[in-house]
Scaffold this motif. Structure first.
Motif, PDB file in Angstrom:
ATOM      1  N   THR A 203      17.326 -16.374 -48.530  1.00 52.53           N
ATOM      2  CA  THR A 203      17.587 -15.544 -47.461  1.00 52.53           C
ATOM      3  C   THR A 203      16.556 -14.281 -47.192  1.00 52.53           C
ATOM      4  N   ALA A 205      16.410 -10.489 -45.864  1.00 52.04           N
ATOM      5  CA  ALA A 205      17.174  -9.516 -45.303  1.00 52.04           C
ATOM      6  C   ALA A 205      16.415  -8.131 -45.023  1.00 52.04           C
ATOM      7  N   THR A 214      22.796  -5.521 -43.561  1.00 50.27           N
ATOM      8  CA  THR A 214      22.026  -5.932 -44.620  1.00 50.27           C
ATOM      9  C   THR A 214      22.617  -5.942 -45.915  1.00 50.27           C
ATOM     10  N   ALA A 217      24.663  -9.065 -46.228  1.00 46.66           N
ATOM     11  CA  ALA A 217      23.776 -10.123 -46.382  1.00 46.66           C
ATOM     12  C   ALA A 217      23.539 -10.428 -47.940  1.00 46.66           C
ATOM     13  N   CYS A 221      24.899 -13.659 -50.032  1.00 48.73           N
ATOM     14  CA  CYS A 221      24.056 -14.283 -51.142  1.00 48.73           C
ATOM     15  C   CYS A 221      24.523 -14.467 -52.596  1.00 48.73           C
ATOM     16  N   ALA A 228      18.654 -13.329 -52.558  1.00 39.89           N
ATOM     17  CA  ALA A 228      18.546 -12.348 -51.398  1.00 39.89           C
ATOM     18  C   ALA A 228      17.139 -11.593 -51.481  1.00 39.89           C
ATOM     19  N   MET A 230      14.966  -8.856 -50.282  1.00 44.08           N
ATOM     20  CA  MET A 230      15.317  -7.421 -49.568  1.00 44.08           C
ATOM     21  C   MET A 230      13.825  -6.999 -49.132  1.00 44.08           C
ATOM     22  N   VAL A 252      18.254 -12.992 -41.865  1.00 43.41           N
ATOM     23  CA  VAL A 252      19.388 -12.168 -41.250  1.00 43.41           C
ATOM     24  C   VAL A 252      18.877 -10.690 -40.980  1.00 43.41           C
ATOM     25  N   ALA A 253      19.024 -10.407 -39.577  1.00 44.51           N
ATOM     26  CA  ALA A 253      18.328  -9.194 -39.342  1.00 44.51           C
ATOM     27  C   ALA A 253      18.851  -8.852 -38.081  1.00 44.51           C
TER      28      ALA A 253
END
Length: 542
Positions: A203, A205, A214, A217, A221, A228, A230, A252-253
């Motif tokens: 993912t 994020a 965030t 997310a 995870c 994750a 980032m 994811v945002a």
């Protein structure tokens, strides 16, 4: 399932799987477990070294609070994830918050240790008599390197708080609240069932970890054995590179990121070949963004979820503009008037929610506002209405016990009787309490006015505001910004567009233009600040 159990299990079964990656580093699950032992040892030493440590907010039950306020999404993430396996409450403070907000949060909650590179924060806190410790990220990393590792992280009791979050921090003093481990386990159970943070899924994020979207997310995870990835901020070109290089399948945002992905994908679609799902939250999703993403990446699904940081995930939409929400299983919704009484079906009112993931309330030191009543129902003052499911009955027709909505404007996401689920009413969101204007005896939802202008050629962002008027008491005005240097459409064009798409009482009475609308650090348009621009004569009337 507890996050720490999953982290330890994944570290044992898939030690080389990426847990957290960012611009400043990456950790596998095995490395995350070992890193957390050094990190917690450093945190504990900082708390213990204080001659007069701040007494943490009583709601933490005596657990010291450690805050991270740095630009690095990677280091913020690893500290928050690492603290989850120990007796600790962690918080993230956006370093871009106004200094008075950051100081106010620290003093009102008595955070004990802050990892921050902000010299002005340390000076301001010292001037106010705060007895805690501010340590730079570099100093903290040196402490970690020399620390004797703490015992292994372990699963802790569900009633124990472990995250402190904030409801705001850009237009008003932030209100703090806690999440217990059990509340977040309930939250992860909902998101796992609907938003697909599955084991092994990579993912992306992007954005500050101080944003609840965030942060959640990251946690989901870790709680499901995913990876994750980032990013300190969103950059479409960089996102394309990372998606291609790592094989990221899920993003994811906020909605603006989905729009940026669509633009980047039109230029280089091959970079996005692995992407399967975009999950947006934090704001209504304009239908033009959904359409644009579908055109650029037809194989990518888009889910727009609705939730409140205090309450948890509530429901989602998978078509349209994200305002018509299907409630998740186990979530109950009630629409009430200002006196707390249920309103008739289809009428606008304040949304109340009952959910297992809901926080107990705001920390008393930060506000007197009540989040959750004794009956378990909570509100963040979002406004909406319950509408019948397509082809279904209204809430009143469905009646109590049918699995749809009961009379009195209450909707449940449970199945119907005798194994035959009734069509469930959906939740139609219109905005926050301050987003409703009363003009000429009509209630007007200002976000609904704004959505009518989505897709108008030559128009950038818009903001509807309520202005005082001698005759009507209040009138609706629309403030617009240009899409390009060509300027905004004229008043006649705006009026023609509005009359074709809005009921007469929703059509703005006044029209203004500005070069750029006021925004929060998260790029949300600030309605009160926009109204101030108009009232102070700093917007051009059309």
């Amino acid at each position: 399932m507890p996050i720490t159990h999953v982290v330890l299990q994944t570290a044992e079964q898939h030690p080389d799987r990426i847990a957290i990656a960012g611009e400043d580093g990456r950790l596998t699950y095995a490395e995350l477990v070992e890193d957390s032992r050094h990190m917690f040892a450093a945190v504990e030493s900082l708390h213990r070294a204080q001659p007069e440590p701040p007494a943490p907010a009583p709601e933490t039950r005596g657990i010291p609070i450690t805050a991270v306020s740095v630009e690095s999404a990677f280091h913020t993430s690893r500290i928050v994830a690492g603290l989850a396996g120990y007796r600790a409450v962690s918080a993230t403070l956006d370093p871009r918050w106004p200094i008075e907000h950051r100081v106010g949060v620290v003093l009102s909650t008595d955070i004990g240790v802050i990892v921050s590179d902000s010299a002005d924060l340390a000076e301001a806190l010292a001037a106010r008599g705060w007895t805690g410790t501010v340590v730079s990220l570099q100093e903290f990393r040196e402490l970690e390197g020399g620390a004797v590792p703490a015992p292994m992280p372990a699963v802790r009791g569900g009633e124990e708080p472990f995250l402190m979050l904030f409801s705001s921090g850009t237009t008003s003093n932030p209100k703090a609240f806690l999440k217990t481990r059990e509340q977040y386990r309930a939250n992860v159970a909902v998101s796992s069932a609907h938003l697909e943070p599955l084991p092994g899924v990579a993912t992306l994020a992007p954005g500050p970890v101080s944003y609840s979207l965030t942060l959640y997310a990251l946690i989901e995870c870790m709680a499901t054995g995913g990876s994750a990835h980032m990013a300190d901020q969103f950059d479409a070109i960089d996102a394309g590179r990372r998606i291609a290089a790592v094989g990221i399948t899920r993003v994811v945002a906020v909605p603006a990121v989905a729009q940026g992905l669509a633009v980047a994908a039109r230029r280089d679609p091959e970079r996005f070949a692995s992407l399967e799902l975009v999950v947006t939250g934090g704001a209504n999703l304009p239908e033009s963004i959904r359409t644009g993403l579908a055109e650029a990446l037809p194989g990518v699904r888009l889910i727009s979820y609705y939730g409140a940081a205090e309450i948890g995930f509530i429901g989602d939409s998978r078509d349209g503009d994200g305002t018509l929400i299907s409630l998740y299983d186990g979530i109950e919704a009630s629409i009430r008037d200002d006196a707390g009484n249920p309103v008739p079906d289809g009428e606008l009112g304040t949304l109340w929610i009952r959910a297992d993931a809901c926080s107990d309330g705001y920390l008393a030191g930060t506000t007197t506002e009540v989040l959750r009543g004794a009956d378990g129902w909570a509100t963040v003052h979002d406004q909406g209405r319950l509408v019948p499911a397509e082809g279904g009955q209204s809430a009143a027709e469905a009646g109590p016990g049918t699995g749809g909505a009961s009379t009195g404007g209450v909707a449940s996401a449970e199945a119907g009787a005798a194994g035959s689920p009734a069509p469930r009413p959906r939740l139609q969101l219109v905005g926050r309490r301050g987003d409703i204007a009363v003009t000429g005896g009509h209630k007007v939802a200002l976000p609904e006015v704004e959505r009518a202008f989505d897709g108008m050629p030559g128009l950038g962002a818009v903001c509807a505001v309520a202005l005082p008027d001698a005759a009507l008491g209040t009138v609706v005005a629309l403030v617009v910004e240009p899409e390009s240097a060509a300027g905004v459409p004229g008043k006649a064009q705006l009026q023609e567009w509005a009359h074709a798409r809005l009921a007469p009482q929703f059509v703005p009475r006044r029209w203004y233009a500005v070069d750029r609308l006021p925004r929060t650090v998260g790029q949300k348009i600030r309605r009160p600040a926009t109204a101030e621009l108009v009232q102070e004569g700093r917007a051009r009337r059309l």
